[in-house]
Write a protein that holds these residues in place. Structure first.
Motif, PDB file in Angstrom:
ATOM      1  N   ASN A   1     -20.822   9.064   5.925  1.00  0.00           N
ATOM      2  CA  ASN A   1     -20.860  10.118   6.939  1.00  0.00           C
ATOM      3  C   ASN A   1     -19.669  10.019   7.891  1.00  0.00           C
ATOM      4  OD1 ASN A   1     -23.262  11.174   5.960  1.00  0.00           O
ATOM      5  ND2 ASN A   1     -24.506   9.859   7.266  1.00  0.00           N
ATOM      6  N   ALA A   2     -19.236  11.154   8.364  1.00  0.00           N
ATOM      7  CA  ALA A   2     -18.203  11.283   9.396  1.00  0.00           C
ATOM      8  C   ALA A   2     -16.824  10.796   8.957  1.00  0.00           C
ATOM      9  CB  ALA A   2     -18.629  10.577  10.680  1.00  0.00           C
ATOM     10  N   THR A   3     -16.520  10.903   7.674  1.00  0.00           N
ATOM     11  CA  THR A   3     -15.167  10.599   7.219  1.00  0.00           C
ATOM     12  C   THR A   3     -14.426  11.913   6.999  1.00  0.00           C
ATOM     13  OG1 THR A   3     -15.836  10.503   4.902  1.00  0.00           O
ATOM     14  CG2 THR A   3     -15.792   8.419   6.117  1.00  0.00           C
ATOM     15  N   LEU A   4     -13.137  11.885   7.269  1.00  0.00           N
ATOM     16  CA  LEU A   4     -12.337  13.094   7.138  1.00  0.00           C
ATOM     17  C   LEU A   4     -11.665  13.210   5.780  1.00  0.00           C
ATOM     18  CD1 LEU A   4     -10.697  13.074  10.666  1.00  0.00           C
ATOM     19  CD2 LEU A   4     -12.669  14.394   9.890  1.00  0.00           C
ATOM     20  N   SER A   5     -11.531  12.094   5.080  1.00  0.00           N
ATOM     21  CA  SER A   5     -10.862  12.074   3.780  1.00  0.00           C
ATOM     22  C   SER A   5     -11.829  11.631   2.698  1.00  0.00           C
ATOM     23  CB  SER A   5      -9.681  11.106   3.815  1.00  0.00           C
ATOM     24  OG  SER A   5      -8.728  11.543   4.738  1.00  0.00           O
ATOM     25  N   ASP A   6     -11.500  11.968   1.468  1.00  0.00           N
ATOM     26  CA  ASP A   6     -12.313  11.534   0.337  1.00  0.00           C
ATOM     27  C   ASP A   6     -11.988  10.101  -0.074  1.00  0.00           C
ATOM     28  OD1 ASP A   6     -13.498  14.021   0.255  1.00  0.00           O
ATOM     29  OD2 ASP A   6     -12.320  14.743  -1.438  1.00  0.00           O
ATOM     30  N   TYR A   7     -10.703   9.737   0.015  1.00  0.00           N
ATOM     31  CA  TYR A   7     -10.264   8.412  -0.414  1.00  0.00           C
ATOM     32  C   TYR A   7      -9.223   7.843   0.537  1.00  0.00           C
ATOM     33  CZ  TYR A   7     -12.131   9.651  -5.031  1.00  0.00           C
ATOM     34  OH  TYR A   7     -12.952  10.031  -6.074  1.00  0.00           O
ATOM     35  N   PHE A   8      -9.195   6.508   0.619  1.00  0.00           N
ATOM     36  CA  PHE A   8      -8.064   5.742   1.126  1.00  0.00           C
ATOM     37  C   PHE A   8      -7.510   4.997  -0.084  1.00  0.00           C
ATOM     38  CE2 PHE A   8      -9.490   4.783   5.791  1.00  0.00           C
ATOM     39  CZ  PHE A   8      -9.238   6.096   6.144  1.00  0.00           C
ATOM     40  N   VAL A   9      -6.198   4.984  -0.224  1.00  0.00           N
ATOM     41  CA  VAL A   9      -5.556   4.157  -1.242  1.00  0.00           C
ATOM     42  C   VAL A   9      -4.643   3.212  -0.485  1.00  0.00           C
ATOM     43  CG1 VAL A   9      -4.176   4.091  -3.336  1.00  0.00           C
ATOM     44  CG2 VAL A   9      -5.685   6.036  -2.919  1.00  0.00           C
ATOM     45  N   ILE A  10      -4.819   1.900  -0.727  1.00  0.00           N
ATOM     46  CA  ILE A  10      -4.176   0.869   0.083  1.00  0.00           C
ATOM     47  C   ILE A  10      -3.454  -0.127  -0.814  1.00  0.00           C
ATOM     48  CG2 ILE A  10      -4.573  -0.951   1.794  1.00  0.00           C
ATOM     49  CD1 ILE A  10      -7.300   0.501   2.378  1.00  0.00           C
ATOM     50  N   CYS A  11      -2.293  -0.574  -0.358  1.00  0.00           N
ATOM     51  CA  CYS A  11      -1.604  -1.690  -1.000  1.00  0.00           C
ATOM     52  C   CYS A  11      -0.755  -2.385   0.053  1.00  0.00           C
ATOM     53  CB  CYS A  11      -0.750  -1.242  -2.188  1.00  0.00           C
ATOM     54  SG  CYS A  11       0.777  -0.411  -1.765  1.00  0.00           S
ATOM     55  N   HIS A  12      -0.097  -3.475  -0.356  1.00  0.00           N
ATOM     56  CA  HIS A  12       0.844  -4.139   0.539  1.00  0.00           C
ATOM     57  C   HIS A  12       2.052  -4.627  -0.240  1.00  0.00           C
ATOM     58  CE1 HIS A  12      -1.604  -7.692  -0.684  1.00  0.00           C
ATOM     59  NE2 HIS A  12      -0.417  -8.298  -0.681  1.00  0.00           N
ATOM     60  N   ALA A  13       3.105  -4.962   0.527  1.00  0.00           N
ATOM     61  CA  ALA A  13       4.356  -5.459  -0.051  1.00  0.00           C
ATOM     62  C   ALA A  13       4.958  -6.457   0.926  1.00  0.00           C
ATOM     63  CB  ALA A  13       5.321  -4.310  -0.301  1.00  0.00           C
ATOM     64  N   ASP A  14       5.907  -7.242   0.427  1.00  0.00           N
ATOM     65  CA  ASP A  14       6.475  -8.328   1.232  1.00  0.00           C
ATOM     66  C   ASP A  14       7.700  -7.953   2.049  1.00  0.00           C
ATOM     67  OD1 ASP A  14       4.515 -10.143   0.365  1.00  0.00           O
ATOM     68  OD2 ASP A  14       5.646 -10.540  -1.464  1.00  0.00           O
ATOM     69  N   SER A  15       8.263  -6.777   1.837  1.00  0.00           N
ATOM     70  CA  SER A  15       9.471  -6.410   2.588  1.00  0.00           C
ATOM     71  C   SER A  15       9.435  -4.937   2.975  1.00  0.00           C
ATOM     72  CB  SER A  15      10.723  -6.676   1.744  1.00  0.00           C
ATOM     73  OG  SER A  15      10.793  -5.751   0.675  1.00  0.00           O
ATOM     74  N   ALA A  16      10.203  -4.616   4.005  1.00  0.00           N
ATOM     75  CA  ALA A  16      10.307  -3.227   4.446  1.00  0.00           C
ATOM     76  C   ALA A  16      10.915  -2.358   3.348  1.00  0.00           C
ATOM     77  CB  ALA A  16      11.142  -3.146   5.723  1.00  0.00           C
ATOM     78  N   ALA A  17      11.879  -2.902   2.609  1.00  0.00           N
ATOM     79  CA  ALA A  17      12.508  -2.141   1.525  1.00  0.00           C
ATOM     80  C   ALA A  17      11.484  -1.777   0.451  1.00  0.00           C
ATOM     81  CB  ALA A  17      13.658  -2.941   0.922  1.00  0.00           C
ATOM     82  N   GLN A  18      10.627  -2.720   0.089  1.00  0.00           N
ATOM     83  CA  GLN A  18       9.620  -2.438  -0.928  1.00  0.00           C
ATOM     84  C   GLN A  18       8.570  -1.453  -0.399  1.00  0.00           C
ATOM     85  OE1 GLN A  18       7.333  -5.741  -2.491  1.00  0.00           O
ATOM     86  NE2 GLN A  18       6.621  -4.543  -4.231  1.00  0.00           N
ATOM     87  N   ILE A  19       8.191  -1.581   0.854  1.00  0.00           N
ATOM     88  CA  ILE A  19       7.234  -0.649   1.461  1.00  0.00           C
ATOM     89  C   ILE A  19       7.779   0.771   1.380  1.00  0.00           C
ATOM     90  CG2 ILE A  19       6.182   0.060   3.655  1.00  0.00           C
ATOM     91  CD1 ILE A  19       6.015  -2.979   4.317  1.00  0.00           C
ATOM     92  N   ASN A  20       9.042   0.948   1.742  1.00  0.00           N
ATOM     93  CA  ASN A  20       9.671   2.270   1.684  1.00  0.00           C
ATOM     94  C   ASN A  20       9.793   2.765   0.248  1.00  0.00           C
ATOM     95  OD1 ASN A  20      10.078   2.979   4.448  1.00  0.00           O
ATOM     96  ND2 ASN A  20      11.636   1.395   4.551  1.00  0.00           N
ATOM     97  N   ALA A  21      10.105   1.875  -0.687  1.00  0.00           N
ATOM     98  CA  ALA A  21      10.209   2.263  -2.099  1.00  0.00           C
ATOM     99  C   ALA A  21       8.853   2.727  -2.634  1.00  0.00           C
ATOM    100  CB  ALA A  21      10.738   1.094  -2.930  1.00  0.00           C
ATOM    101  N   ILE A  22       7.789   2.045  -2.255  1.00  0.00           N
ATOM    102  CA  ILE A  22       6.441   2.436  -2.686  1.00  0.00           C
ATOM    103  C   ILE A  22       6.100   3.816  -2.121  1.00  0.00           C
ATOM    104  CG2 ILE A  22       3.973   1.925  -2.495  1.00  0.00           C
ATOM    105  CD1 ILE A  22       4.815  -1.090  -2.470  1.00  0.00           C
ATOM    106  N   ALA A  23       6.384   4.018  -0.836  1.00  0.00           N
ATOM    107  CA  ALA A  23       6.101   5.315  -0.210  1.00  0.00           C
ATOM    108  C   ALA A  23       6.867   6.436  -0.905  1.00  0.00           C
ATOM    109  CB  ALA A  23       6.435   5.270   1.280  1.00  0.00           C
ATOM    110  N   SER A  24       8.135   6.197  -1.203  1.00  0.00           N
ATOM    111  CA  SER A  24       8.948   7.208  -1.892  1.00  0.00           C
ATOM    112  C   SER A  24       8.405   7.491  -3.290  1.00  0.00           C
ATOM    113  CB  SER A  24      10.399   6.743  -1.986  1.00  0.00           C
ATOM    114  OG  SER A  24      10.977   6.680  -0.709  1.00  0.00           O
ATOM    115  N   SER A  25       7.981   6.455  -3.991  1.00  0.00           N
ATOM    116  CA  SER A  25       7.417   6.615  -5.325  1.00  0.00           C
ATOM    117  C   SER A  25       6.123   7.428  -5.278  1.00  0.00           C
ATOM    118  CB  SER A  25       7.159   5.245  -5.952  1.00  0.00           C
ATOM    119  OG  SER A  25       6.565   5.376  -7.224  1.00  0.00           O
ATOM    120  N   VAL A  26       5.262   7.128  -4.317  1.00  0.00           N
ATOM    121  CA  VAL A  26       4.008   7.883  -4.166  1.00  0.00           C
ATOM    122  C   VAL A  26       4.316   9.348  -3.904  1.00  0.00           C
ATOM    123  CG1 VAL A  26       2.016   8.232  -2.642  1.00  0.00           C
ATOM    124  CG2 VAL A  26       2.579   5.926  -3.450  1.00  0.00           C
ATOM    125  N   GLU A  27       5.225   9.614  -2.981  1.00  0.00           N
ATOM    126  CA  GLU A  27       5.573  11.004  -2.672  1.00  0.00           C
ATOM    127  C   GLU A  27       6.125  11.725  -3.896  1.00  0.00           C
ATOM    128  OE1 GLU A  27       7.275  12.116   1.241  1.00  0.00           O
ATOM    129  OE2 GLU A  27       7.488   9.934   1.489  1.00  0.00           O
TER     130      GLU A  27
END
Length: 124
Positions: free
Chosen positions: A38-64
Motif C-alpha cells: 500500500n501507498a507506493t508510487l511505483s511498481d518496481y525498484f531496481v537496485i544495484c551498486h558499483a565501486d566507482s563513479a565512472a562505473q555508476i555513470n556507465a550503468i546509468a547510461s546503459s540503462v537509459e
C-alpha cells in the motif's frame, strides 16, 4: 489501458533495466516488486551498486540506452549524476537506484521496503 496490461509493461520495463545494469557489470542487482504494498508510487525498484563513479555513470547510461531502445522512453527525472554516489532514474512505474557500494548499505533501501518481493540477478 487495463491494469493487467500496465503490470506487463512495468514488468518488462524492469527486465530491460536489469539487462542494462548487467551489461555494465552492476553488482548485486535486485528487482523489488512493490505492487502489493500500500501507498507506493511505483511498481518496481531496481537496485544495484558499483565501486566507482565512472562505473555508476556507465550503468546509468546503459540503462537509459536500453530503455530508449526498447520503449523509446527517457527517464521522467534523473538525480545524482554529478556526485557519483547514488544515481536515481525515475521511469515513473519503475525507479532505478544505482549506488556506490558503501552508500547502498548506508541507505538500506531494501530494508525500508522489507515487505516487497525481491528477485536477485547476476551480472552478465
Amino acid at each position: 489501458m487495463s491494469k493487467e496490461t500496465k503490470k506487463d509493461i512495468s514488468g518488462r520495463l524492469a527486465e530491460v533495466i536489469v539487462h542494462g545494469m548487467q551489461e555494465k557489470k552492476g553488482n548485486d542487482i535486485v528487482r523489488m516488486d512493490l505492487r502489493n504494498i500500500n501507498a507506493t508510487l511505483s511498481d518496481y525498484f531496481v537496485i544495484c551498486h558499483a565501486d566507482s563513479a565512472a562505473q555508476i555513470n556507465a550503468i546509468a547510461s546503459s540503462v537509459e540506452a536500453e530503455v530508449y531502445k526498447a520503449f523509446g522512453q527517457e527517464p521522467w527525472r534523473k538525480e545524482g549524476q554529478n556526485n557519483g554516489e547514488w544515481i536515481l532514474l525515475d521511469f515513473v512505474d519503475v525507479v532505478v537506484h544505482i549506488f556506490r557500494t558503501e552508500k547502498r548499505s548506508h541507505y538500506g533501501i531494501e530494508d525500508l521496503w522489507g515487505d516487497a518481493q525481491v528477485e536477485s540477478y547476476q551480472s552478465a
